[in-house]
Motif scaffolding. Sequence first.
Motif, PDB file in Angstrom:
ATOM      1  N   PRO A 144       0.815  -1.220   0.000  1.00  6.35           N
ATOM      2  CA  PRO A 144       0.000   0.000   0.000  1.00  6.35           C
ATOM      3  C   PRO A 144       0.848   1.270   0.000  1.00  6.35           C
ATOM      4  CG  PRO A 144      -0.040  -1.038   2.158  1.00  6.35           C
ATOM      5  CD  PRO A 144       0.657  -1.997   1.224  1.00  6.35           C
ATOM      6  N   GLU A 145       2.104   1.191   0.462  1.00  9.74           N
ATOM      7  CA  GLU A 145       2.962   2.370   0.485  1.00  9.74           C
ATOM      8  C   GLU A 145       3.309   2.860  -0.922  1.00  9.74           C
ATOM      9  OE1 GLU A 145       5.551  -1.315   1.311  1.00  9.74           O
ATOM     10  OE2 GLU A 145       3.585  -0.595   1.851  1.00  9.74           O
ATOM     11  N   VAL A 146       3.221   1.980  -1.919  1.00  9.03           N
ATOM     12  CA  VAL A 146       3.467   2.397  -3.307  1.00  9.03           C
ATOM     13  C   VAL A 146       2.330   3.310  -3.767  1.00  9.03           C
ATOM     14  CG1 VAL A 146       3.736   1.596  -5.692  1.00  9.03           C
ATOM     15  CG2 VAL A 146       4.821   0.330  -3.827  1.00  9.03           C
ATOM     16  N   THR A 147       1.094   2.919  -3.478  1.00  4.96           N
ATOM     17  CA  THR A 147      -0.075   3.703  -3.870  1.00  4.96           C
ATOM     18  C   THR A 147      -0.199   4.981  -3.050  1.00  4.96           C
ATOM     19  OG1 THR A 147      -1.189   1.638  -4.419  1.00  4.96           O
ATOM     20  CG2 THR A 147      -2.569   3.566  -4.231  1.00  4.96           C
ATOM     21  N   ALA A 148       0.150   4.921  -1.772  1.00  5.47           N
ATOM     22  CA  ALA A 148      -0.032   6.059  -0.868  1.00  5.47           C
ATOM     23  C   ALA A 148       1.072   7.106  -0.956  1.00  5.47           C
ATOM     24  CB  ALA A 148      -0.122   5.548   0.568  1.00  5.47           C
ATOM     25  N   ALA A 149       2.154   6.816  -1.668  1.00  6.71           N
ATOM     26  CA  ALA A 149       3.284   7.743  -1.730  1.00  6.71           C
ATOM     27  C   ALA A 149       2.862   9.083  -2.319  1.00  6.71           C
ATOM     28  CB  ALA A 149       4.413   7.140  -2.559  1.00  6.71           C
ATOM     29  N   GLY A 150       3.493  10.146  -1.833  1.00  4.64           N
ATOM     30  CA  GLY A 150       3.149  11.497  -2.274  1.00  4.64           C
ATOM     31  C   GLY A 150       3.704  11.877  -3.633  1.00  4.64           C
ATOM     32  N   SER A 151       4.817  11.270  -4.033  1.00  3.60           N
ATOM     33  CA  SER A 151       5.425  11.623  -5.319  1.00  3.60           C
ATOM     34  C   SER A 151       5.769  10.359  -6.087  1.00  3.60           C
ATOM     35  CB  SER A 151       6.695  12.450  -5.105  1.00  3.60           C
ATOM     36  OG  SER A 151       7.729  11.643  -4.569  1.00  3.60           O
ATOM     37  N   LEU A 152       6.028  10.531  -7.361  1.00  7.12           N
ATOM     38  CA  LEU A 152       6.414   9.408  -8.211  1.00  7.12           C
ATOM     39  C   LEU A 152       7.710   8.784  -7.706  1.00  7.12           C
ATOM     40  CD1 LEU A 152       5.473   7.957 -10.777  1.00  7.12           C
ATOM     41  CD2 LEU A 152       6.915   9.516 -12.084  1.00  7.12           C
ATOM     42  N   GLU A 178       8.907   8.777  -4.586  1.00  6.82           N
ATOM     43  CA  GLU A 178       8.635   8.041  -3.342  1.00  6.82           C
ATOM     44  C   GLU A 178       7.942   6.720  -3.634  1.00  6.82           C
ATOM     45  OE1 GLU A 178       6.313  10.752  -1.060  1.00  6.82           O
ATOM     46  OE2 GLU A 178       8.018  12.017  -0.549  1.00  6.82           O
ATOM     47  N   SER A 179       7.033   6.714  -4.595  1.00  8.79           N
ATOM     48  CA  SER A 179       6.322   5.505  -4.965  1.00  8.79           C
ATOM     49  C   SER A 179       7.287   4.470  -5.551  1.00  8.79           C
ATOM     50  CB  SER A 179       5.215   5.835  -5.976  1.00  8.79           C
ATOM     51  OG  SER A 179       4.545   4.672  -6.370  1.00  8.79           O
ATOM     52  N   ALA A 180       8.153   4.908  -6.460  1.00  7.67           N
ATOM     53  CA  ALA A 180       9.133   3.993  -7.063  1.00  7.67           C
ATOM     54  C   ALA A 180      10.094   3.464  -5.999  1.00  7.67           C
ATOM     55  CB  ALA A 180       9.898   4.689  -8.176  1.00  7.67           C
TER      56      ALA A 180
END
Length: 85
Positions: free
Chosen positions: A37-45, A47-49
């Motif tokens: 879920p941290e991939v979807t919830a990340a604030g920026s691209l 952070e998600s990657a």
Amino acid sequence: MTLVSRLTRNTGAPVFLTWAERLPRGRGFALHLRALPEVTAAGSLEESAAALNRGVEAAVRSLPAQYLWAYKRFKTRPPGEPKLY
């Protein structure tokens, strides 16, 4: 690589990491599935990657002996070309 992060950002789809563990003595495989879920919830691209990379790293660390550490994509070379490996 940002494809997964961009897809989840555009669709809101949950991200799951899946890998197979070879069982001893040829007894088959155990399939592992982990929500990220941290991939979807990340604030920026970025952070998600990074969250996705951490998930992959955790999977590799759980079974390092079963990770394919080298992928010889170009082991067959055209005639006259030098070997890469």
